[in-house]
Motif scaffolding. Structure first.
Motif, PDB file in Angstrom:
ATOM      1  N   GLY A   1      75.941  86.331  76.489  1.00 60.18           N
ATOM      2  CA  GLY A   1      74.599  85.766  76.382  1.00 60.18           C
ATOM      3  C   GLY A   1      74.232  84.983  77.629  1.00 60.18           C
ATOM      4  N   VAL A   2      75.151  84.147  78.062  1.00 53.83           N
ATOM      5  CA  VAL A   2      74.907  83.352  79.270  1.00 53.83           C
ATOM      6  C   VAL A   2      74.653  84.289  80.458  1.00 53.83           C
ATOM      7  CG1 VAL A   2      76.039  81.830  80.947  1.00 53.83           C
ATOM      8  CG2 VAL A   2      76.211  81.336  78.487  1.00 53.83           C
ATOM      9  N   MET A   3      75.441  85.336  80.549  1.00 53.65           N
ATOM     10  CA  MET A   3      75.285  86.268  81.668  1.00 53.65           C
ATOM     11  C   MET A   3      73.927  86.977  81.606  1.00 53.65           C
ATOM     12  SD  MET A   3      79.223  87.696  81.725  1.00 53.65           S
ATOM     13  CE  MET A   3      79.457  88.269  83.410  1.00 53.65           C
ATOM     14  N   GLN A   4      73.503  87.349  80.412  1.00 53.86           N
ATOM     15  CA  GLN A   4      72.198  88.006  80.264  1.00 53.86           C
ATOM     16  C   GLN A   4      71.061  87.098  80.715  1.00 53.86           C
ATOM     17  OE1 GLN A   4      71.538  89.587  76.226  1.00 53.86           O
ATOM     18  NE2 GLN A   4      73.599  90.404  76.249  1.00 53.86           N
ATOM     19  N   ILE A   5      71.125  85.849  80.288  1.00 51.69           N
ATOM     20  CA  ILE A   5      70.030  84.932  80.633  1.00 51.69           C
ATOM     21  C   ILE A   5      70.027  84.650  82.137  1.00 51.69           C
ATOM     22  CG2 ILE A   5      69.099  82.598  80.290  1.00 51.69           C
ATOM     23  CD1 ILE A   5      68.668  84.459  77.881  1.00 51.69           C
ATOM     24  N   LEU A   6      71.198  84.358  82.685  1.00 52.71           N
ATOM     25  CA  LEU A   6      71.237  84.079  84.126  1.00 52.71           C
ATOM     26  C   LEU A   6      70.780  85.296  84.926  1.00 52.71           C
ATOM     27  CD1 LEU A   6      74.477  81.905  84.463  1.00 52.71           C
ATOM     28  CD2 LEU A   6      72.104  81.148  84.731  1.00 52.71           C
ATOM     29  N   ASN A   7      71.097  86.475  84.438  1.00 52.53           N
ATOM     30  CA  ASN A   7      70.675  87.699  85.124  1.00 52.53           C
ATOM     31  C   ASN A   7      69.143  87.786  85.203  1.00 52.53           C
ATOM     32  OD1 ASN A   7      70.812  90.193  86.362  1.00 52.53           O
ATOM     33  ND2 ASN A   7      71.329  91.311  84.512  1.00 52.53           N
TER      34      ASN A   7
END
Ligand SMILES: Cc1ncc(COP(=O)(O)O)c(C=O)c1O
Ligand SMILES: Cc1ncc(COP(=O)(O)O)c(C=O)c1O
Lengths: 478, 478
Positions: free
Chosen positions: A139-145
């Motif tokens: 989730g964190v990776m998706q948002i930062l992306n």
């Protein structure tokens, strides 16, 4: 052009992930050679013997084997409420655990998450703004992306921090804007310090777009106060930053002065204009708490004040990988709606979860006290989360020896500790630290009955190490 | 700076994912309104009623509920070989399904995968070069993330293609270099055509780094011949391209002339220098085959001739998200080492998997024949995979009407089909096509007994549509 180290994506090469870095690799080698290793490098409770909660495992086992529900003998192995729950969750899927779900997760589970958030915070929550993920990390990776466009975009990250953030920001080619937590104030967050960090980043031409908080903290273990959260949210309002609230340790609280309070609740309490404008994404997981179901890979994020078109884009990107794994979605459903008083499985569930949480609380205390009894070691109490982050005041002799060995001083110390005791920790430098200050991180997860022995063996190693290198030229500065 | 559509990462905005695009969203809406939808937009067999294979589900259910293994009644619900297998897999974990595994997956399961590859191909396979992933999608994304440095890096992708590739390349900011499959040659791959694509990309300053093949093909359903694979591998050797072999449909073969043959085997058969130099990454999954365990999210990739330092970097990046989900790793173990003749569960397992595969073969035939009986529709036979990809020769009147409605012509057709029949397909444009040629993709997965009715309702819609728009000004060109 062939794939060689030279032709790799530079951002891939740049990123660092200490939790599974040099120390972990060395520990794995030693384990292969037959040495007993105590893996305290990552918050992985079941790997250190924590038993899974019975009820959720019963439900998910039945969902995996739905044909059992038609077996007249099912009641001999499963209680009626687990059977009913399995039927409930299967009814929320279209095709059981073997079918891709919607890329945001099963609508029925997202609804249960929204109801949990409403009960927790006392404010409405919209299932359409909740996405289920394969663990909070994803989730964190998706948002930062979505947020990061390039190295001109900065993300405020606490130091010390959980390296998911630094690694992901590197991988996405963004800029990490550090803000320092204050060890002498029990790892408190000072908003003046934040302001300085932002000003400095801007003077370098960086657009600061988001701010990460980890509450309760990893590796630092502190719990943020309501007043502190309010200051942070005001700061995000003024600076127009998206707040990424990593709240994966919300169940892991080991003191009573500062219970967990969510960023969402504080924001809603603040009222207009804040509650209508501050953009917040909060993360949660089944990996932590008293569940510790790390291997299942289940998480969610909830978005507040994120524009619908942006939500759509996040949905689109999530859909490329089709769907999060469905069995972990059911664990998430169970975590947010556990057995209730009166349910057949309630007593067992309550006993098991209370047992885990109380033991963690005792272990937090044993560890802090253990570290503080060691020579040149000082350690704040673990108020929450799963880690102890003692400061190791390395004498100049040790720093010198590390240099000669071609190692960063805390890596040198942690490697020696590993070789001597089998305790696999993460050097503080993996989380970021101030110049010349050294720490290590361990989890508080070894079995309670093994804790005294582990702390004894740590103390023995440490005190001998300090004696060996303590040449009376003074310590590294605090 | 607040998160708005304008301030989003441009690569996020650019990427398209038609499998869950406009058609899927409209179908979901109609479903909410109570219309019966036949979701053939994505290869999701269990969602259309395919039953899971019993044995693997029994094993994974026991792994989820390991306390059952101590229950004297366990034998009433589970056969002895499932119990033994569950114990085996639990012994490969450190902490059961609730513990993060190594970020590459459980070593014991990677060993089983390597043994499977050895049996399949007759050549050694190294578990250290096999990484388990949350579905093949995640594996593809990880590898492309390492390969692509920016828009100067090109990836050869077949057209039509599975949009995982186009979407991921957009998301990572790379350049898609298309090569066209030849519909009139049953979607064959012509190496001259490849050469032209590479030459053209290079003339635009693009460094072509990798080539994707999907074998058996999605959406096109063709199986590549050994001779064709050899040509492709030679081409990759000459041009120094990493070959990404998407072989997720290797169990789904519906003709006997061209059985599946892996890129790895062909490469090893070719011998030196090819077998020592061509870089290959092959992907597989538990989502397809007769398993269809999409919701579990289990996959692997195997690397051949990838330098150790690059393998290490791929490991490092995988470790940021900690570990793939553990229960799907066990599904992967089971897929590569299913029950053997003589095992208690063998007969049932063989019967179930044969039943699924034979039915798919019949359905491939029913669908192709059905499409070919329709006005202005021509369709190659589905040799493998799970899709039918008929060409729809839209009359100028329909193209005109689409333009007026502001829709791409094939989207216009598919939307009308959806509204009229509830059949949710994906317009060919989502996979890429030649200018002025139109297709749609459906899966061959609806239940066999429903197939005749679905094809009738398709034919009725199509033939009326064609009559309505066929104003005798001729068809769109082939
Ligand atoms: C602060 C923090 N956030 C996120 C995560 C990721 O957890 P998961 O991906 O297992 O949900 C962790 C794991 O240790 C963590 O410590
Ligand atoms: C060609 C191809 N590759 C990869 C995938 C991804 O499968 P998964 O991520 O479920 O393993 C699919 C799914 O439909 C596919 O068709």
């Amino acid at each position: 052009m062939a794939l060689s180290y030279d032709s790799l994506n530079e951002n891939v090469k740049k990123c660092q992930y200490a939790v599974r870095g040099e120390l972990y690799l060395r520990a794995s080698e030693l384990q292969k050679e037959g040495k007993k290793i105590i893996f305290t490098n990552v918050g992985n409770p079941h790997a250190l013997g924590q038993k899974p909660l019975t009820f959720p495992r019963q439900v998910v086992a039945l969902c995996q084997a739905p044909f059992l529900l038609d077996d007249p003998n099912v009641g001999m192995l499963f209680p009626a409420d687990a059977i009913a729950r399995a039927k409930h969750y299967l009814s929320l899927t279209s095709g059981g655990l073997g079918a891709y779900s919607d890329s945001r997760g099963l609508p029925g589970v997202r609804k249960e998450v929204a109801e949990f958030i409403e009960r927790r915070d006392g404010y409405p929550s919209d299932p359409e703004l909740i996405f289920l993920t394969d663990g909070a990390s994803k989730g964190v990776m998706q948002i930062l992306n979505c947020v990061i466009r390039g190295d001109g975009d900065g993300i405020l990250v606490p130091v010390p921090q959980y390296p998911l953030y630094s690694a992901t920001i590197s991988l996405l080619g963004g800029s990490l804007v550090p803000y320092y937590l204050d060890e002498s104030e029990n790892w408190g967050l000072d908003v003046d310090n934040l302001r300085q960090s932002v000003a400095q980043a801007r003077s370098q031409g960086i657009t600061v777009k988001a701010m990460v908080i980890i509450n309760p903290g990893n590796p630092t273990g502190q719990c943020l106060s309501e007043a502190n959260l309010r200051e942070i949210l005001k700061f995000c309002y003024n600076e127009k930053l998206v707040l990424l609230g990593d709240e994966v340790y919300q169940q892991n609280i080991y003191q009573d002065e500062r219970p967990f309070i969510s960023s969402k609740k504080v924001l809603m309490d603040m009222g207009s204009p804040f509650s209508k404008e501050v953009q917040l994404v909060s993360f949660h997981t089944v990996s932590k708490g008293y569940w510790g179901e790390c291997g299942q890979r289940g998480g969610y994020f909830e978005m507040t004040n994120i524009p619908p078109r942006v939500v759509e884009e996040i949905y689109k990107v999530a859909s490329i990988a089709l769907s999060p794994n469905v069995s972990a979605q059911i664990f998430m459903g169970l975590m947010v709606s556990p057995p209730k008083p009166g349910d057949i499985s309630y007593d067992q569930f309550a006993r098991e979860s209370k047992g885990i949480l109380e033991s963690l609380r005792r272990r937090a205390r044993i560890m802090t006290d253990g570290f503080n009894s060691c020579k040149n070691v000082v350690c704040n109490f673990t108020e929450g989360a799963m880690y102890s982050f003692p400061q190791i005041r390395l004498p100049p002799g040790a720093i010198q020896a590390a240099k000669q060995a071609g190692k960063v001083p805390d890596v040198f110390y942690c490697l020696k500790l590993l070789e001597a005791t089998g305790i696999s920790t993460v050097p503080g430098s993996g989380f970021g630290q101030k110049e010349g200050v050294f720490h290590l991180r361990t989890t508080i997860l070894p079995a309670e009955e093994e804790m005294p022995e582990i702390m004894d063996s740590f103390k023995k190693f440490n005190d001998e190490f300090m004696t060996q290198y303590d040449n009376n030229f003074g310590y590294s500065r605090m």
